[in-house]
Write a protein that holds these residues in place. Structure first.
Motif, PDB file in Angstrom:
ATOM      1  N   VAL A  29     101.505  69.972 -10.795  1.00 41.18           N
ATOM      2  CA  VAL A  29     100.891  68.698 -10.453  1.00 41.18           C
ATOM      3  C   VAL A  29     101.933  67.730  -9.933  1.00 41.18           C
ATOM      4  O   VAL A  29     103.092  67.753 -10.373  1.00 41.18           O
ATOM      5  N   SER A  30     101.552  66.894  -8.997  1.00 40.19           N
ATOM      6  CA  SER A  30     102.418  65.816  -8.521  1.00 40.19           C
ATOM      7  C   SER A  30     101.548  64.615  -8.191  1.00 40.19           C
ATOM      8  O   SER A  30     100.316  64.704  -8.147  1.00 40.19           O
ATOM      9  N   ALA A  31     102.191  63.478  -7.967  1.00 35.99           N
ATOM     10  CA  ALA A  31     101.507  62.262  -7.519  1.00 35.99           C
ATOM     11  C   ALA A  31     102.021  61.902  -6.132  1.00 35.99           C
ATOM     12  O   ALA A  31     103.168  62.211  -5.771  1.00 35.99           O
ATOM     13  N   PHE A  32     101.185  61.225  -5.362  1.00 37.74           N
ATOM     14  CA  PHE A  32     101.472  60.988  -3.951  1.00 37.74           C
ATOM     15  C   PHE A  32     101.169  59.544  -3.571  1.00 37.74           C
ATOM     16  O   PHE A  32     100.102  59.009  -3.904  1.00 37.74           O
ATOM     17  N   ASP A  33     102.119  58.919  -2.897  1.00 35.46           N
ATOM     18  CA  ASP A  33     101.924  57.577  -2.343  1.00 35.46           C
ATOM     19  C   ASP A  33     101.750  57.708  -0.840  1.00 35.46           C
ATOM     20  O   ASP A  33     102.692  58.057  -0.136  1.00 35.46           O
ATOM     21  N   PRO A  34     100.545  57.436  -0.321  1.00 41.05           N
ATOM     22  CA  PRO A  34     100.330  57.571   1.123  1.00 41.05           C
ATOM     23  C   PRO A  34     100.866  56.415   1.933  1.00 41.05           C
ATOM     24  O   PRO A  34     100.902  56.480   3.165  1.00 41.05           O
ATOM     25  N   GLY A  35     101.274  55.342   1.258  1.00 42.34           N
ATOM     26  CA  GLY A  35     101.652  54.131   1.962  1.00 42.34           C
ATOM     27  C   GLY A  35     100.431  53.298   2.286  1.00 42.34           C
ATOM     28  O   GLY A  35      99.286  53.678   2.025  1.00 42.34           O
ATOM     29  N   ARG A  58     106.424  62.502   2.523  1.00 44.97           N
ATOM     30  CA  ARG A  58     106.969  63.834   2.261  1.00 44.97           C
ATOM     31  C   ARG A  58     108.286  63.799   1.497  1.00 44.97           C
ATOM     32  O   ARG A  58     108.955  64.826   1.347  1.00 44.97           O
ATOM     33  N   THR A  59     108.629  62.624   0.971  1.00 40.06           N
ATOM     34  CA  THR A  59     109.908  62.466   0.285  1.00 40.06           C
ATOM     35  C   THR A  59     109.701  62.329  -1.212  1.00 40.06           C
ATOM     36  O   THR A  59     108.927  61.488  -1.674  1.00 40.06           O
ATOM     37  N   ASN A  60     110.394  63.145  -1.965  1.00 39.16           N
ATOM     38  CA  ASN A  60     110.355  63.102  -3.430  1.00 39.16           C
ATOM     39  C   ASN A  60     111.232  61.945  -3.896  1.00 39.16           C
ATOM     40  O   ASN A  60     112.445  61.941  -3.664  1.00 39.16           O
ATOM     41  N   ILE A  61     110.617  60.941  -4.530  1.00 36.30           N
ATOM     42  CA  ILE A  61     111.375  59.768  -4.967  1.00 36.30           C
ATOM     43  C   ILE A  61     111.072  59.477  -6.441  1.00 36.30           C
ATOM     44  O   ILE A  61     110.207  60.101  -7.047  1.00 36.30           O
ATOM     45  N   SER A 114      98.239  58.286  -5.731  1.00 34.30           N
ATOM     46  CA  SER A 114      98.570  57.029  -6.399  1.00 34.30           C
ATOM     47  C   SER A 114      98.891  55.993  -5.319  1.00 34.30           C
ATOM     48  O   SER A 114      98.275  55.993  -4.252  1.00 34.30           O
ATOM     49  N   SER A 115      99.851  55.149  -5.564  1.00 31.85           N
ATOM     50  CA  SER A 115     100.219  54.108  -4.598  1.00 31.85           C
ATOM     51  C   SER A 115     101.552  53.503  -5.000  1.00 31.85           C
ATOM     52  O   SER A 115     101.868  53.404  -6.195  1.00 31.85           O
ATOM     53  N   GLY A 116     102.325  53.088  -4.004  1.00 32.50           N
ATOM     54  CA  GLY A 116     103.569  52.390  -4.299  1.00 32.50           C
ATOM     55  C   GLY A 116     103.340  51.087  -5.035  1.00 32.50           C
ATOM     56  O   GLY A 116     104.263  50.550  -5.661  1.00 32.50           O
ATOM     57  N   TYR A 162     106.940  62.749  -7.848  1.00 30.83           N
ATOM     58  CA  TYR A 162     106.251  61.642  -7.189  1.00 30.83           C
ATOM     59  C   TYR A 162     106.738  61.587  -5.745  1.00 30.83           C
ATOM     60  O   TYR A 162     107.949  61.490  -5.494  1.00 30.83           O
ATOM     61  N   PHE A 163     105.804  61.674  -4.802  1.00 31.08           N
ATOM     62  CA  PHE A 163     106.151  61.694  -3.390  1.00 31.08           C
ATOM     63  C   PHE A 163     105.723  60.403  -2.700  1.00 31.08           C
ATOM     64  O   PHE A 163     104.605  59.920  -2.889  1.00 31.08           O
TER      65      PHE A 163
END
Length: 321
Positions: A207-213, A281-284, A139-141, A277-278
């Motif tokens: 399942v999780s979602a990830f924000d790479p920045g 590497r931080t779960n936020i 995903s994305s921030g 939601y990461f």
């Protein structure tokens, strides 16, 4: 060599997906790593194999903008007799900066690739997931208005509106369609997580979602105008420390974010990973809107209805069969 598990990375031929595939191939030489995209002009699979002095990475063509092509891709997968999928990285995305474009299926292109195509891919691959497999959605921030950083604010009206891009959203900029698709990624992740919880723990995928920045220099801006492409590909990559100080510390090279994505998919603790939601590497916490179950269910129901070929298949997708 007999491989024990499979990994599938969409958008794995460049940027974030490439480096995630590289990290996973290095750690698991006994797994087959499949990178999937429209094409592999840069011979990315060969590059990974040459870098690691291994042969466990391969490329398969996949057009996420075509529901028919996705079904053909899964049929091709079946003929390869790959081992069960341990990690599924639903990573591919793009921005279309100009007027609305639609796929052959009549779906707005950004939403089609970032969400619809990935959802169908997941449902068709569900029977091929290993017990306790992991699915990560990039995903994305920018899906969070609190972190918009100059991007348009996301707005979820309905899945039907995101897909058809009719009035009033047809006149909105392409960047707005992008942030809306990233919000859809997180909404769908939570809807899927609830349904996966109905499966016995010993077999349950998570399942999780990830924000790479922000990752200047990656292919996300490939369809932008000449000036923005120059800024994105040439100027910004040389200014990362300054950009982190001026704009946001969550700005990285594709290699850094790819390593983070691989870590989340393979090493994050199960109790922290599932339904999370990461940011790196931080779960936020994700955005306030992303937790609204009414929106999650609207998206889920529209999706299974519109990617299914008939009611029987829709029921199968809804039941995760």
């Amino acid at each position: 060599m007999s491989y024990t598990r499979s990994v599938l990375v969409t958008g794995g031929t460049s940027g974030l997906g490439y480096y995630a595939a590289l990290s996973l191939a290095k750690k698991h030489p006994d797994w087959v790593i499949v990178i999937a995209s429209r094409s592999d002009k840069s011979q990315s699979a060969a590059s990974i194999n040459n870098t690691l002095k291994q042969s466990n990475t391969l490329f398969l063509p996949l057009n996420l903008a075509s529901l028919a092509d996705i079904r053909a891709f899964v049929q091709e997968w079946k003929t390869r007799d790959f081992p069960a999928i341990q990690i599924l990285l639903l990573n591919a995305a793009l921005q279309v900066p100009g007027p609305v474009t639609k796929t052959e299926d009549g779906i707005e292109t950004t939403f089609a690739i970032a969400h619809v195509g990935h959802a169908l891919l997941f449902h068709l691959f569900f029977p091929y997931l290993a017990p306790r497999a992991r699915v990560v959605i990039t995903s994305s921030g920018t899906h969070d208005p609190a972190k918009s950083k100059g991007m348009p604010l996301p707005e979820y009206i309905s899945a039907e509106e995101l897909a058809r891009a009719s009035s009033p959203t047809a006149s909105e900029p392409g960047r707005k369609r992008y942030v809306n698709s990233k919000l859809a990624n997180v909404l769908w992740m939570y809807a899927l997580h609830r349904r996966l919880n109905n499966i016995s723990p010993d077999k349950r995928p998570s399942v999780s979602a990830f924000d790479p920045g922000l990752m200047p220099g990656t292919g996300l801006a490939r369809d932008a105008g000449p000036f923005f492409r120059w800024v994105w590909y040439t100027a910004f990559p040389r200014m990362l420390p300054l950009l982190r100080w001026l704009i946001d510390p969550n700005i990285h090279t594709a290699e850094e974010s790819g390593s983070n994505l691989a870590w989340v998919a393979d090493e994050a603790r199960e109790e922290e990973f599932s339904g999370s939601y990461f940011e790196g590497r931080t779960n936020i916490k994700s955005s306030v809107t992303s937790y609204e179950e009414e929106k999650q269910e609207d998206l889920w129901n529209w999706t299974t209805k519109n990617v299914s070929i008939d009611e029987e298949e829709k029921k199968k997708f809804d039941q995760l069969a």
